[in-house]
Design a protein around this motif. Sequence first.
Motif, PDB file in Angstrom:
ATOM      1  N   GLN A   1       0.807  -1.206   0.000  1.00 40.62           N
ATOM      2  CA  GLN A   1       0.000   0.000   0.000  1.00 40.62           C
ATOM      3  C   GLN A   1       0.849   1.269   0.000  1.00 40.62           C
ATOM      4  OE1 GLN A   1      -2.540   1.471   3.466  1.00 40.62           O
ATOM      5  NE2 GLN A   1      -4.103   0.518   2.181  1.00 40.62           N
ATOM      6  N   ALA A   2       2.036   1.200   0.559  1.00 39.30           N
ATOM      7  CA  ALA A   2       2.901   2.384   0.629  1.00 39.30           C
ATOM      8  C   ALA A   2       3.224   2.957  -0.741  1.00 39.30           C
ATOM      9  CB  ALA A   2       4.204   2.029   1.352  1.00 39.30           C
ATOM     10  N   VAL A   3       3.077   2.140  -1.793  1.00 39.02           N
ATOM     11  CA  VAL A   3       3.380   2.622  -3.142  1.00 39.02           C
ATOM     12  C   VAL A   3       2.444   3.771  -3.532  1.00 39.02           C
ATOM     13  CG1 VAL A   3       3.352   1.977  -5.599  1.00 39.02           C
ATOM     14  CG2 VAL A   3       4.450   0.492  -3.905  1.00 39.02           C
ATOM     15  N   THR A   4       1.234   3.812  -2.986  1.00 36.75           N
ATOM     16  CA  THR A   4       0.323   4.907  -3.321  1.00 36.75           C
ATOM     17  C   THR A   4       0.956   6.248  -2.980  1.00 36.75           C
ATOM     18  OG1 THR A   4      -1.631   3.511  -2.913  1.00 36.75           O
ATOM     19  CG2 THR A   4      -1.975   5.895  -2.981  1.00 36.75           C
ATOM     20  N   HIS A   5       1.391   6.413  -1.720  1.00 39.39           N
ATOM     21  CA  HIS A   5       1.942   7.722  -1.359  1.00 39.39           C
ATOM     22  C   HIS A   5       3.315   7.948  -1.992  1.00 39.39           C
ATOM     23  CE1 HIS A   5       4.162   5.830   2.191  1.00 39.39           C
ATOM     24  NE2 HIS A   5       5.061   6.698   1.771  1.00 39.39           N
ATOM     25  N   GLN A   6       4.041   6.868  -2.222  1.00 37.54           N
ATOM     26  CA  GLN A   6       5.339   7.017  -2.887  1.00 37.54           C
ATOM     27  C   GLN A   6       5.169   7.512  -4.316  1.00 37.54           C
ATOM     28  OE1 GLN A   6       6.883   3.068  -2.360  1.00 37.54           O
ATOM     29  NE2 GLN A   6       7.451   3.395  -0.221  1.00 37.54           N
ATOM     30  N   MET A   7       4.157   6.999  -4.997  1.00 35.76           N
ATOM     31  CA  MET A   7       3.905   7.451  -6.366  1.00 35.76           C
ATOM     32  C   MET A   7       3.358   8.881  -6.389  1.00 35.76           C
ATOM     33  SD  MET A   7       4.956   5.615  -8.811  1.00 35.76           S
ATOM     34  CE  MET A   7       4.077   6.531 -10.079  1.00 35.76           C
ATOM     35  N   VAL A   8       2.546   9.239  -5.410  1.00 40.48           N
ATOM     36  CA  VAL A   8       2.086  10.623  -5.345  1.00 40.48           C
ATOM     37  C   VAL A   8       3.284  11.555  -5.199  1.00 40.48           C
ATOM     38  CG1 VAL A   8       0.791  12.321  -3.979  1.00 40.48           C
ATOM     39  CG2 VAL A   8      -0.221  10.087  -4.492  1.00 40.48           C
ATOM     40  N   ASN A   9       4.233  11.184  -4.359  1.00 35.88           N
ATOM     41  CA  ASN A   9       5.447  11.998  -4.232  1.00 35.88           C
ATOM     42  C   ASN A   9       6.222  12.047  -5.552  1.00 35.88           C
ATOM     43  OD1 ASN A   9       5.411  13.048  -1.574  1.00 35.88           O
ATOM     44  ND2 ASN A   9       5.996  11.057  -0.738  1.00 35.88           N
ATOM     45  N   ASN A  10       6.167  10.967  -6.310  1.00 35.27           N
ATOM     46  CA  ASN A  10       6.788  10.957  -7.635  1.00 35.27           C
ATOM     47  C   ASN A  10       6.090  11.952  -8.567  1.00 35.27           C
ATOM     48  OD1 ASN A  10       8.658  10.049  -9.562  1.00 35.27           O
ATOM     49  ND2 ASN A  10       7.321   8.399 -10.260  1.00 35.27           N
ATOM     50  N   PHE A  11       4.749  11.988  -8.506  1.00 37.59           N
ATOM     51  CA  PHE A  11       4.004  12.990  -9.286  1.00 37.59           C
ATOM     52  C   PHE A  11       4.450  14.401  -8.893  1.00 37.59           C
ATOM     53  CE2 PHE A  11       0.135   9.926  -9.065  1.00 37.59           C
ATOM     54  CZ  PHE A  11       0.684   9.109 -10.037  1.00 37.59           C
ATOM     55  N   LEU A  12       4.563  14.619  -7.591  1.00 45.57           N
ATOM     56  CA  LEU A  12       4.891  15.959  -7.100  1.00 45.57           C
ATOM     57  C   LEU A  12       6.320  16.353  -7.473  1.00 45.57           C
ATOM     58  CD1 LEU A  12       3.193  15.835  -3.564  1.00 45.57           C
ATOM     59  CD2 LEU A  12       2.243  16.659  -5.735  1.00 45.57           C
ATOM     60  N   SER A  13       7.172  15.354  -7.668  1.00 49.03           N
ATOM     61  CA  SER A  13       8.546  15.643  -8.082  1.00 49.03           C
ATOM     62  C   SER A  13       8.646  15.933  -9.573  1.00 49.03           C
ATOM     63  CB  SER A  13       9.464  14.466  -7.728  1.00 49.03           C
ATOM     64  OG  SER A  13       9.260  13.383  -8.628  1.00 49.03           O
ATOM     65  N   GLY A  14       7.559  15.645 -10.302  1.00 53.00           N
ATOM     66  CA  GLY A  14       7.535  15.915 -11.740  1.00 53.00           C
ATOM     67  C   GLY A  14       8.176  14.852 -12.594  1.00 53.00           C
ATOM     68  N   LYS A  15       8.378  13.639 -12.033  1.00 52.98           N
ATOM     69  CA  LYS A  15       9.154  12.619 -12.733  1.00 52.98           C
ATOM     70  C   LYS A  15       8.337  11.426 -13.224  1.00 52.98           C
ATOM     71  CE  LYS A  15      13.091  14.748 -12.020  1.00 52.98           C
ATOM     72  NZ  LYS A  15      13.838  15.343 -13.152  1.00 52.98           N
ATOM     73  N   ALA A  16       7.044  11.385 -12.945  1.00 51.55           N
ATOM     74  CA  ALA A  16       6.231  10.233 -13.346  1.00 51.55           C
ATOM     75  C   ALA A  16       5.796  10.369 -14.805  1.00 51.55           C
ATOM     76  CB  ALA A  16       5.010  10.115 -12.437  1.00 51.55           C
ATOM     77  N   ALA A  17       5.233   9.293 -15.336  1.00 52.74           N
ATOM     78  CA  ALA A  17       4.795   9.298 -16.743  1.00 52.74           C
ATOM     79  C   ALA A  17       3.804  10.423 -17.014  1.00 52.74           C
ATOM     80  CB  ALA A  17       4.182   7.943 -17.097  1.00 52.74           C
ATOM     81  N   ILE A  18       2.843  10.616 -16.110  1.00 54.32           N
ATOM     82  CA  ILE A  18       1.833  11.645 -16.352  1.00 54.32           C
ATOM     83  C   ILE A  18       2.456  13.032 -16.400  1.00 54.32           C
ATOM     84  CG2 ILE A  18       1.192  11.843 -13.898  1.00 54.32           C
ATOM     85  CD1 ILE A  18      -1.026  12.319 -17.059  1.00 54.32           C
ATOM     86  N   ASN A  19       3.481  13.276 -15.585  1.00 52.41           N
ATOM     87  CA  ASN A  19       4.174  14.564 -15.627  1.00 52.41           C
ATOM     88  C   ASN A  19       4.824  14.781 -16.996  1.00 52.41           C
ATOM     89  OD1 ASN A  19       4.763  13.338 -12.640  1.00 52.41           O
ATOM     90  ND2 ASN A  19       4.227  15.503 -12.526  1.00 52.41           N
ATOM     91  N   VAL A  20       5.476  13.748 -17.480  1.00 55.99           N
ATOM     92  CA  VAL A  20       6.198  13.836 -18.752  1.00 55.99           C
ATOM     93  C   VAL A  20       5.236  14.144 -19.895  1.00 55.99           C
ATOM     94  CG1 VAL A  20       7.572  12.529 -20.416  1.00 55.99           C
ATOM     95  CG2 VAL A  20       8.041  12.307 -17.969  1.00 55.99           C
ATOM     96  N   PHE A  21       4.141  13.390 -19.964  1.00 55.83           N
ATOM     97  CA  PHE A  21       3.198  13.572 -21.067  1.00 55.83           C
ATOM     98  C   PHE A  21       2.428  14.891 -20.938  1.00 55.83           C
ATOM     99  CE2 PHE A  21       3.095   8.704 -21.111  1.00 55.83           C
ATOM    100  CZ  PHE A  21       4.080   8.634 -22.087  1.00 55.83           C
ATOM    101  N   ALA A  22       2.102  15.278 -19.724  1.00 53.08           N
ATOM    102  CA  ALA A  22       1.406  16.551 -19.522  1.00 53.08           C
ATOM    103  C   ALA A  22       2.301  17.721 -19.947  1.00 53.08           C
ATOM    104  CB  ALA A  22       0.967  16.700 -18.067  1.00 53.08           C
TER     105      ALA A  22
END
Length: 346
Positions: free
Chosen positions: A75-96
């Motif tokens: 379950q910890a991956v949820t908040h870890q991935m949110v932090n990834n979004f906030l860092s601007g490094k996730a797939a959605i950040n790149v495509f956006a």
Amino acid sequence: MGYKIFPPKKDLLSELIEKVNGKTKPVGALGRLEQIAIQIGLIQQSLSPVLNKPYILVFAGDHGIAREGVSAYPQAVTHQMVNNFLSGKAAINVFARQNAIGLKVIDAGVNYDFDPHVLLTRHKVDYGTRSFLHEKAMTKEQLQQALDYGEVAVDEIKSLGANIVGFGEMGIGNTASASMIMSRICGLELIHCVGRGTGLNDVQLQNKFGVLRAALDRHADVTDPLEVLQTFGGYEIAQMCGAMLRAAELQMVLLIDGFIATAAFLVAQQLCPAIKAYSVLCHQSEEKGHQQMVDFLKMKPLINLNMRLGEGTGCAVAYPIVNSAITFFNEMASFTEAGVSNRIDQ
């Protein structure tokens, strides 16, 4: 509730079709682009539709059902991935970024407290839902709060000038939730709805199916769309549902992502069927069950790239196609303007 969503007026339909057909091309030669241009023209009631300040809203929430071993990830991956979004490094950040799409990340119910961030909106209903194997995922009051928060998220981007919005999500365990919603709304046996989610092996998949089968039996009398959402949904799915309904009410263009977002959309269209006229299914997810969702909705996804990531990535990747539809509609010359001879009908 009480959403006021009506099908767009058809007064301009013949003029929109005439404008499309008058472009320097054979009739129908731009395929789905022509259909999308007409759809958005009807939504905006305009012969010169525009896409203003596109946004993708990524809703995140944790699920009590994740404790039953239905995911390959903790379950910890949820908040870890949110932090990834906030860092601007996730797939959605790149495509956006690539497509100049605004992004907001919404803590709908993550089991974690985030530091303040410019991309983050804190709409936390609770620190995750309950396990629907044993009880309903949320109370009626929590469901209503989630729906209300979804509306607020859309109102905020509408106030910034947005008239098109995509919906994404993050939440370990949410394919289990979406499968249950799908089974009840679409009236399908669970075997057709449950997939590997984040990559379950055969043993894990069998466990997931057994857990969901037991949960479905426990809540056998739950059929009302809102009660289905309350019983099996996540806070991110409920907030997406409220956001979708509000966006259609505001006559915005809705971009619907894959399996999880479509589960939220299933509930929304049960409550207000007219929402379909404002919506584009962006892509065909590889997650098992999505094709059956699509068939139930009688809608056609825009692309199929074998994606199954979530996050709103299908919306971001499909957006340039939607933009192309509006661009050709507004900027491509007509036969008259270009001095090109039109077809001869005898």
